[in-house]
Design a protein around this motif. Structure first.
Motif, PDB file in Angstrom:
ATOM      1  N   ASP A  42       1.417  22.446  29.107  1.00  0.00           N
ATOM      2  CA  ASP A  42       1.420  23.903  29.571  1.00  0.00           C
ATOM      3  C   ASP A  42       0.359  24.164  30.873  1.00  0.00           C
ATOM      4  O   ASP A  42       0.780  24.519  31.818  1.00  0.00           O
ATOM      5  CB  ASP A  42       1.612  24.984  28.457  1.00  0.00           C
ATOM      6  CG  ASP A  42       2.932  24.883  27.876  1.00  0.00           C
ATOM      7  OD1 ASP A  42       3.633  24.327  28.112  1.00  0.00           O
ATOM      8  OD2 ASP A  42       2.911  25.734  26.640  1.00  0.00           O
ATOM      9  N   VAL A  43      -0.781  23.919  30.356  1.00  0.00           N
ATOM     10  CA  VAL A  43      -1.824  24.079  31.480  1.00  0.00           C
ATOM     11  C   VAL A  43      -1.727  23.287  32.507  1.00  0.00           C
ATOM     12  O   VAL A  43      -1.787  23.638  33.600  1.00  0.00           O
ATOM     13  CB  VAL A  43      -3.361  23.762  30.566  1.00  0.00           C
ATOM     14  CG1 VAL A  43      -4.253  23.852  31.768  1.00  0.00           C
ATOM     15  CG2 VAL A  43      -3.235  24.771  29.549  1.00  0.00           C
ATOM     16  N   ALA A  82       9.023  19.862  43.453  1.00  0.00           N
ATOM     17  CA  ALA A  82       9.914  20.446  42.569  1.00  0.00           C
ATOM     18  C   ALA A  82      10.520  19.455  41.606  1.00  0.00           C
ATOM     19  O   ALA A  82      10.525  19.923  40.393  1.00  0.00           O
ATOM     20  CB  ALA A  82      10.976  21.197  43.383  1.00  0.00           C
ATOM     21  N   ARG A  83      10.862  18.276  42.128  1.00  0.00           N
ATOM     22  CA  ARG A  83      11.169  17.182  41.177  1.00  0.00           C
ATOM     23  C   ARG A  83      10.169  16.695  40.215  1.00  0.00           C
ATOM     24  O   ARG A  83      10.631  16.778  38.794  1.00  0.00           O
ATOM     25  CB  ARG A  83      11.767  16.121  42.036  1.00  0.00           C
ATOM     26  CG  ARG A  83      12.598  15.130  41.582  1.00  0.00           C
ATOM     27  CD  ARG A  83      13.905  15.689  40.587  1.00  0.00           C
ATOM     28  NE  ARG A  83      14.479  14.674  40.058  1.00  0.00           N
ATOM     29  CZ  ARG A  83      15.493  14.071  40.504  1.00  0.00           C
ATOM     30  NH1 ARG A  83      15.860  14.006  41.899  1.00  0.00           N
ATOM     31  NH2 ARG A  83      16.216  13.289  39.620  1.00  0.00           N
ATOM     32  N   ARG A  88       8.682  19.126  32.755  1.00  0.00           N
ATOM     33  CA  ARG A  88       9.323  19.748  31.749  1.00  0.00           C
ATOM     34  C   ARG A  88      10.233  19.041  30.668  1.00  0.00           C
ATOM     35  O   ARG A  88      10.359  19.087  29.703  1.00  0.00           O
ATOM     36  CB  ARG A  88      10.120  21.070  32.363  1.00  0.00           C
ATOM     37  CG  ARG A  88       9.274  21.934  33.147  1.00  0.00           C
ATOM     38  CD  ARG A  88       9.916  23.071  33.775  1.00  0.00           C
ATOM     39  NE  ARG A  88       9.097  24.088  34.415  1.00  0.00           N
ATOM     40  CZ  ARG A  88       9.360  24.150  35.697  1.00  0.00           C
ATOM     41  NH1 ARG A  88      10.272  23.267  36.223  1.00  0.00           N
ATOM     42  NH2 ARG A  88       8.619  24.998  36.487  1.00  0.00           N
ATOM     43  N   ILE A  89      10.762  17.882  31.382  1.00  0.00           N
ATOM     44  CA  ILE A  89      11.721  17.165  30.536  1.00  0.00           C
ATOM     45  C   ILE A  89      10.934  16.340  29.702  1.00  0.00           C
ATOM     46  O   ILE A  89      11.222  15.944  28.441  1.00  0.00           O
ATOM     47  CB  ILE A  89      12.641  16.394  31.622  1.00  0.00           C
ATOM     48  CG1 ILE A  89      13.659  17.133  32.443  1.00  0.00           C
ATOM     49  CG2 ILE A  89      13.221  15.129  30.769  1.00  0.00           C
ATOM     50  CD1 ILE A  89      14.368  16.684  33.594  1.00  0.00           C
ATOM     51  N   ALA A  90       9.894  15.675  30.303  1.00  0.00           N
ATOM     52  CA  ALA A  90       9.060  14.880  29.426  1.00  0.00           C
ATOM     53  C   ALA A  90       8.431  15.660  28.283  1.00  0.00           C
ATOM     54  O   ALA A  90       8.339  15.229  27.297  1.00  0.00           O
ATOM     55  CB  ALA A  90       7.975  14.310  30.317  1.00  0.00           C
ATOM     56  N   HIS A  98       2.679   8.895  35.379  1.00  0.00           N
ATOM     57  CA  HIS A  98       2.204   9.303  34.163  1.00  0.00           C
ATOM     58  C   HIS A  98       3.215  10.015  33.260  1.00  0.00           C
ATOM     59  O   HIS A  98       3.217  10.007  32.080  1.00  0.00           O
ATOM     60  CB  HIS A  98       0.909  10.210  34.194  1.00  0.00           C
ATOM     61  CG  HIS A  98      -0.284   9.359  34.649  1.00  0.00           C
ATOM     62  ND1 HIS A  98      -0.789   8.361  34.018  1.00  0.00           N
ATOM     63  CD2 HIS A  98      -1.009   9.387  36.085  1.00  0.00           C
ATOM     64  CE1 HIS A  98      -2.031   8.106  34.590  1.00  0.00           C
ATOM     65  NE2 HIS A  98      -2.025   8.692  35.897  1.00  0.00           N
ATOM     66  N   ILE A  99       4.053  11.021  34.176  1.00  0.00           N
ATOM     67  CA  ILE A  99       5.264  11.750  33.364  1.00  0.00           C
ATOM     68  C   ILE A  99       5.991  10.749  32.415  1.00  0.00           C
ATOM     69  O   ILE A  99       6.378  10.895  31.252  1.00  0.00           O
ATOM     70  CB  ILE A  99       5.794  12.676  34.309  1.00  0.00           C
ATOM     71  CG1 ILE A  99       4.830  13.614  34.843  1.00  0.00           C
ATOM     72  CG2 ILE A  99       6.979  13.214  33.544  1.00  0.00           C
ATOM     73  CD1 ILE A  99       5.396  14.579  35.780  1.00  0.00           C
ATOM     74  N   THR A 100       6.537   9.867  33.230  1.00  0.00           N
ATOM     75  CA  THR A 100       7.554   8.948  32.577  1.00  0.00           C
ATOM     76  C   THR A 100       7.019   7.963  31.518  1.00  0.00           C
ATOM     77  O   THR A 100       7.808   7.415  30.851  1.00  0.00           O
ATOM     78  CB  THR A 100       8.178   8.091  33.735  1.00  0.00           C
ATOM     79  OG1 THR A 100       7.323   7.317  34.332  1.00  0.00           O
ATOM     80  CG2 THR A 100       8.841   8.800  34.753  1.00  0.00           C
ATOM     81  N   SER A 101       5.826   7.941  31.432  1.00  0.00           N
ATOM     82  CA  SER A 101       5.115   6.924  30.323  1.00  0.00           C
ATOM     83  C   SER A 101       5.484   7.694  28.921  1.00  0.00           C
ATOM     84  O   SER A 101       5.513   6.960  28.073  1.00  0.00           O
ATOM     85  CB  SER A 101       3.545   7.116  30.567  1.00  0.00           C
ATOM     86  OG  SER A 101       3.255   8.428  30.248  1.00  0.00           O
TER      87      SER A 101
END
Length: 563
Positions: free
Chosen positions: A345-346, A451-452, A458-460, A524-527
């Motif tokens: 969240d941060v 935006a993407r 959020r999905i991660a 890093h998100i998709t990890s």
């Protein structure tokens, strides 16, 4: 036409007075600012020493506003108590009245000498301090010249029926006179300048003693407003100082205003003239406030603390890492996952605000984001230590995998925060420093990728909790789309470069670096998807296609083994 010219002369002389006052303030601050701050800092051992420190500093810089801001900065860092800071401000108010008394002396003939000394000192030295002193000398010369011009500009007012009517109306409504003078002091950000203008009006013989006192009261009240407005965004400790100073002046005005006519007559009986009466009223008012309120600064400080209490300290530490749950791995892992979501969240807030900082070149926002990164670092470290303690008694395979997933996601979130602070915010600083501006198309492309990225984060976080294989596969497929989006934006950027678009030429490296950083954040998100897909058996060991030569060699080896 003559009335218009008189008004222009009056406004011009007033503007010159303000400019000279500014030059003195900035010159003295640049030359001796550190010494003045030290003077104020060490001069707060007791209320008398604090009073003298404020008086001396204000006489030097000729601005109680400057003294107020320096004192508020000390108070905000808890270097001086509210009571002692208010004592400094009471001294500053007396100091600005003494400056008015000095400037009221007929020494305008010093103006050319001050100009000569200031210009000579400025040209004779390349060092910063002598030049700052020279600036102050020129400013003081401008102030004396402005007072002479004010006297000349107010001379024709003696024959103006309009001015007489206006001043007569103000004389009949002392409260309105106070409000008018206060408004002028707020606009000019200086009570001293307004008092000197009132002094020039009085010298023209158009002010009654009672009206002169009312205008002086208004100038003092209005002079306390700019420091309060300047500290509006500061913490409570700083705002207590300027609010307390404003309250002291307001109380003084309320006490004196009903007696303005009588006090004016009393002052007129021993003042040297109408102009001297204005300055005498200014000095007497501030000395009376000092005698009345200096013994009460302790009570005033306590009252200010009740009006503006210190905020409750923010809970920066972990909230969900329950020590008692360490004996139950399933519960402890849920606690660690919740804390990791808080880290997410941060980071999400940091990422959202980074775009605002990029759009608006907001320096303050950059500092706020940097503070958030410190919180991310602390929370990630707390999660890591918590999980390390969980594994001391051994975990089964499922709990061990989940522990690794949580730790991995927390580390990746921390890396995202580092990219935002150490790379994206550096790009924002570069854009601000060089006054760069993206083209409309370029900014739109950055916003689309941003935006993407926000959506992917959020999905991660949803995948992190649900461990949904289908969502994990979709997120991993998005990685290819992100690469394509970044590549398309870069190609369009190159096309705009070929067209010779000025904004694109100026921001070329900046644009590509922002795209690169967003792409890194997405990596890093998709990890978060990899361990889930790996456990479900939906990942290959290698992304490389099998080499034909390697396939033939493997086949020969297999045939040889069969024989």
């Amino acid at each position: 036409m003559s009335a218009t010219l008189t008004l222009v002369d009056l406004l011009g002389a007033g503007a010159l007075l303000l400019w000279g006052l500014r030059m003195v303030r900035t010159g003295v601050t640049r030359a001796f600012g550190a010494g003045l701050r030290h003077w104020i800092g060490v001069g707060t051992r007791n209320r008398l020493a604090a009073f003298l420190a404020g008086l001396g500093a204000t006489v030097a810089v000729q601005s109680s506003t400057a003294t107020a801001l320096m004192t508020a900065s000390f108070a905000s860092r808890e270097l001086v108590s509210t009571a002692m800071a208010l004592a400094v401000m009471i001294g500053a108010d007396v100091g600005t009245s003494l400056v008015a008394r000095i400037l009221a002396l007929d020494v305008h003939w010093l103006s050319p000498a001050l100009f000569l000394a200031g210009v000579a000192a400025f040209m004779a030295s390349e060092a910063s301090r002598p030049r700052a002193v020279a600036r102050a000398l020129v400013g003081l010369g401008l102030m004396l010249l402005a007072l002479k011009l004010l006297g000349a500009a107010t001379e024709p007012m003696r024959d103006s029926p309009l001015i007489r009517s206006l001043l007569a109306a103000l004389g009949e409504a002392p409260l309105l006179a106070v409000l008018v003078a206060a408004l002028l002091a707020i606009v000019a950000s200086s009570s001293l300048a307004v008092v000197l203008v009132v002094m020039s009006l009085a010298a023209a013989g158009e002010l009654t003693p009672g009206l002169a006192v009312a205008l002086v009261l208004g100038a003092n009240l209005g002079g306390a407003v700019p420091p309060y407005l300047a500290t509006a965004t500061y913490g409570p400790s700083a705002r207590r100082v300027t609010l307390g100073n404003l309250a002291v002046r307001l109380a003084g005005c309320l006490l004196v205003l009903p007696l303005a006519g009588r006090l004016g007559q009393a002052l007129a009986s021993f003042s040297a003239g109408p102009a001297s009466l204005v300055v005498d009223a200014h000095v007497a008012f501030n000395m009376a406030l000092a005698l009345l309120f200096l013994p009460l600064v302790g009570a005033l400080g306590a009252l200010a603390q009740r009006v503006l209490p210190a905020p409750q300290p923010e809970e920066r530490g972990p909230r969900h890492l329950d020590e008692s749950a360490l004996d139950t791995p399933a519960v402890a892992l849920a606690c660690a996952a919740r804390e990791t979501l808080r880290v997410g969240d941060v980071v999400e807030t940091m990422l959202a605000r980074s775009l605002d900082a990029l759009r608006r070149d907001d320096i303050k926002l950059r500092h706020e984001i940097a503070k958030m990164d410190d919180e991310v670092d602390d929370l990630q470290e707390a999660v890591k230590l918590y999980l390390s303690r969980l594994g001391r008694d051994g975990l089964d395979d499922a709990d061990a995998r989940r522990s690794t997933e949580i730790l991995s996601f927390a580390i990746n979130l921390e890396h995202m925060g580092d990219i935002i602070v150490k790379s994206l915010l550096d790009l924002v600083a570069k854009k601000t420093r060089h006054h760069l501006r993206f083209s409309d198309e370029g900014l739109a492309e950055i916003e689309a990728l941003h935006a993407r990225t926000m959506e992917n984060l959020r999905i991660a976080m949803g995948i992190f909790i649900s461990r949904d294989v289908k969502l994990a596969r979709q997120l991993l497929e998005v990685k290819t789309e992100i690469r394509a989006l970044e590549r398309t934006s870069a190609e369009r950027h190159i096309e705009r470069l070929r067209e010779g678009r000025l904004e694109t030429l100026q921001t070329s490296a900046l644009h590509l670096d922002v795209l690169r950083d967003l792409k890194r954040i997405n990596a890093h998100i998709t990890s978060v998807a990899y361990p889930i897909l790996d456990e479900a058996g939906e990942l290959r060991q290698s992304r490389l296609r099998p080499h034909p030569a390697g396939d033939e060699a493997a086949a020969r080896s297999g045939r040889a083994a069969a024989h």
